[in-house]
Write an enzyme that holds these catalytic residues in place. Sequence first.
Site, PDB file in Angstrom:
ATOM      1  CD  GLU A   1       7.135   7.384  -2.107  1.00  0.00           C
ATOM      2  OE1 GLU A   1       6.219   7.388  -1.776  1.00  0.00           O
ATOM      3  OE2 GLU A   1       7.490   8.246  -3.058  1.00  0.00           O
TER       4      GLU A   1
ATOM      5  CD  GLU B   1       3.384   7.595  -6.025  1.00  0.00           C
ATOM      6  OE1 GLU B   1       2.808   8.385  -5.778  1.00  0.00           O
ATOM      7  OE2 GLU B   1       3.487   6.682  -5.049  1.00  0.00           O
TER       8      GLU B   1
HETATM    9  C1  BG6 Z   1       3.101   8.461  -2.637  1.00  0.00           C
HETATM   10  C2  BG6 Z   1       4.087   9.717  -2.791  1.00  0.00           C
HETATM   11  O1  BG6 Z   1       2.083   8.572  -3.244  1.00  0.00           O
HETATM   12  O2  BG6 Z   1       2.726   8.487  -1.338  1.00  0.00           O
HETATM   13  C3  BG6 Z   1       4.590  10.775  -1.569  1.00  0.00           C
HETATM   14  O3  BG6 Z   1       5.052   9.701  -3.676  1.00  0.00           O
HETATM   15  C4  BG6 Z   1       3.493  10.571  -0.410  1.00  0.00           C
HETATM   16  O4  BG6 Z   1       4.779  12.023  -2.038  1.00  0.00           O
HETATM   17  C5  BG6 Z   1       3.289   9.088  -0.196  1.00  0.00           C
HETATM   18  O5  BG6 Z   1       3.725  11.368   0.407  1.00  0.00           O
HETATM   19  C6  BG6 Z   1       2.359   8.675   0.915  1.00  0.00           C
HETATM   20  O6  BG6 Z   1       1.036   9.521   0.616  1.00  0.00           O
HETATM   21  P1  BG6 Z   1       0.375  10.472   1.636  1.00  0.00           P
HETATM   22  O7  BG6 Z   1      -0.568  11.014   0.831  1.00  0.00           O
HETATM   23  O8  BG6 Z   1       0.028   9.728   2.792  1.00  0.00           O
HETATM   24  O9  BG6 Z   1       1.558  11.428   1.968  1.00  0.00           O
END
Ligand code: BG6
Length: 478
Positions: free
Chosen positions: A375, A176
Site C-alpha cells: 500500500e 496492519e
Molecule cells: C491503511 C489500511 O491503513 O491505510 C487501508 O490498510 C486504508 O485499509 C489505507 O484504507 C488508507 O487509509 P484511509 O483511512 O485513508 O482509508
Amino acid sequence: MSVLRDDFLWGGAVAAHQIEGGWQEGGKGISIADVMTAGGNGIPRRITDGVLPGENYPNHEASDFYHHYKEDIALMAEMGFRSFRTSIAWTRIYPNGDDQEPNEAGLQFYDDLFDELHKYNIEPVITLQHFEMPYHLARKYNGFMDHRCIDFFVKYARTCFERYKGKVHYWMTFNEINNQGADPCAHHMIQEGAILTTDDNPDNERMMYQSSLYELVASAEAVRVGHEIDPSNQIGCMIAYEPLYAADCNPESYIEMTEANHKRYWYMDVQCRGFIPNYMYKYWDRMGFDLKLSDADIKALKEGTVDYIGFSYYMSQTVAKGENNPHFNFYERKNTVNNPFLKKSDWGWPIDPEGLRYALCVIDERYNKPMMIVENGLGAYDQKLADGSVDDTYRIDYLKAHIKAMKEAVAEDGVNLLGYQMWAPIDIVSASSGEFDKRYGFIYVNKNNKGEGDLSRSRKKSFYWYKKVIASNGEELD
Ligand code: BG6
C-alpha cells in the site's frame, strides 16, 4: 535497463469491505466493518450496537465492486497491472465466524474474481483479514480476547488455502496488525481484533496486548497450515510501516524513538523471527500486565514465520520525549510532534518519500527477507471537470516521488523488493474516516460522501501516467 526485476509485481491494492459492497449478498454475514458509521475529515467513525436503522454505513455499498469487478479488472488490465491485492471477506466464507460449514456462494465469488484476474495474467495478492472480522465473533467472544478465535481463523484460512490452491500464491494474514500497538483506541481494537470496547476503558492496553498475542498465534498457525497445503505458497505479514524519527539529536529523544519503534514493530519481530522480543516482556512486567500464552502458543509462533514482509507506507511520524515519562513509554497520540521538514496531505498525514527508502533499508537490515510494498498512495479531494476529466497531478507527484525513493533503495541499497501495489487504484471508502470523497484512485467512481452518484467509472489523469510507469518497468516516471 530497469533497476527493478523483470517480474516486478506492479499493481494496486484494495480491501473487500472498502470496495465490494453487497454486504448481504450471496449469504454474506455481518462484519465489524458493517457496523461502522461514516465519519469525516477529523470526525471519528462510530461503532454501533448492530446494524441500526437510520445510520449511514458506507461499507454496505462501497464501490459496488461485487457487481462491477469485471469492468474494474478490465480497467486495471488496461493499465498493465501484474498484480492486484485485495482481501477475502471472512463473512462471505463463514458468515458468523464459528459456522460448521463454509458458504459456497462466497467461495464461488472469489473463485470467479481470481479467474477474472488470471484471464489478464494479473497475480492475486490476498489478505485473509483486512479489518473485518465477523461481528458475531466480536459479540459472542469479544474477538481475539478469546483463544477460540484462533481456531476459527485458522479454519477459515485452511478453507481458503485449500479452495484457492493453484490460483493464489501470495497471501498475507492480518492487515496492519500493528496499528493497535501504539494506539490502543476502540477504532483500532475493533478493526484489528474485533474487541468491543470504548476509548475510555482503562483496560484497553492490556486487552490489546492479549488479543494481539492471540492474533499473532493465529497468524503463525495459518502460515504453517498454508505451507502444509501448498509448499509453494508465499505467506507474508502486513505491517503499517511508519518510520518514527527522533525530533532532535538529544540522546534521550533517540531512546524515546527506540521505545516507540518497539511498540509499533514487535509484531514484525514475532512474525519474522518466531519469538517475542525481550523488550516486550520487560514492558509488560513494568505495566503489570499478566498475559496468557501457553507453551503450545509459543511453539506455534516459532513454527509459523513468514516468507516475506508486506507493508503499507503512507507517512513517517516524529517523536519527542514527553514530560514525566521516565521509562520513555510511547503513546502515539501523546508523543508524536510536528516534523517541520514535511508537508502534509489534506488529512494531515506527513508526506515523506525519503521515509520509504529509509523503511526499506531498516526492514532489510533487520530481517533480510523479501519485501513487498502493498500500500502507498495519496488520499485527496478530486475535482471532476466539466468534460468529465480529473487532473490529479498532485497524486502523480506523490507516487512519482515514492517510486523514485523505492528504486533508490533497490539500486543503491540492494533491497530485495518483489512488488509495489499502490493504494487504491479505484476510489473506495476510507478505512479511518468512512468518507468516499477521500479519493485515492486512478479510476474515478461517481459517488460522494452522501452516497449520491451512479457509480460509473472513469479514468483520471494518473491512470495514463501509471500505465506508462508499468510499461517501462518504472523507468518512465515523468
Ligand atoms: C491503511 C489500511 O491503513 O491505510 C487501508 O490498510 C486504508 O485499509 C489505507 O484504507 C488508507 O487509509 P484511509 O483511512 O485513508 O482509508
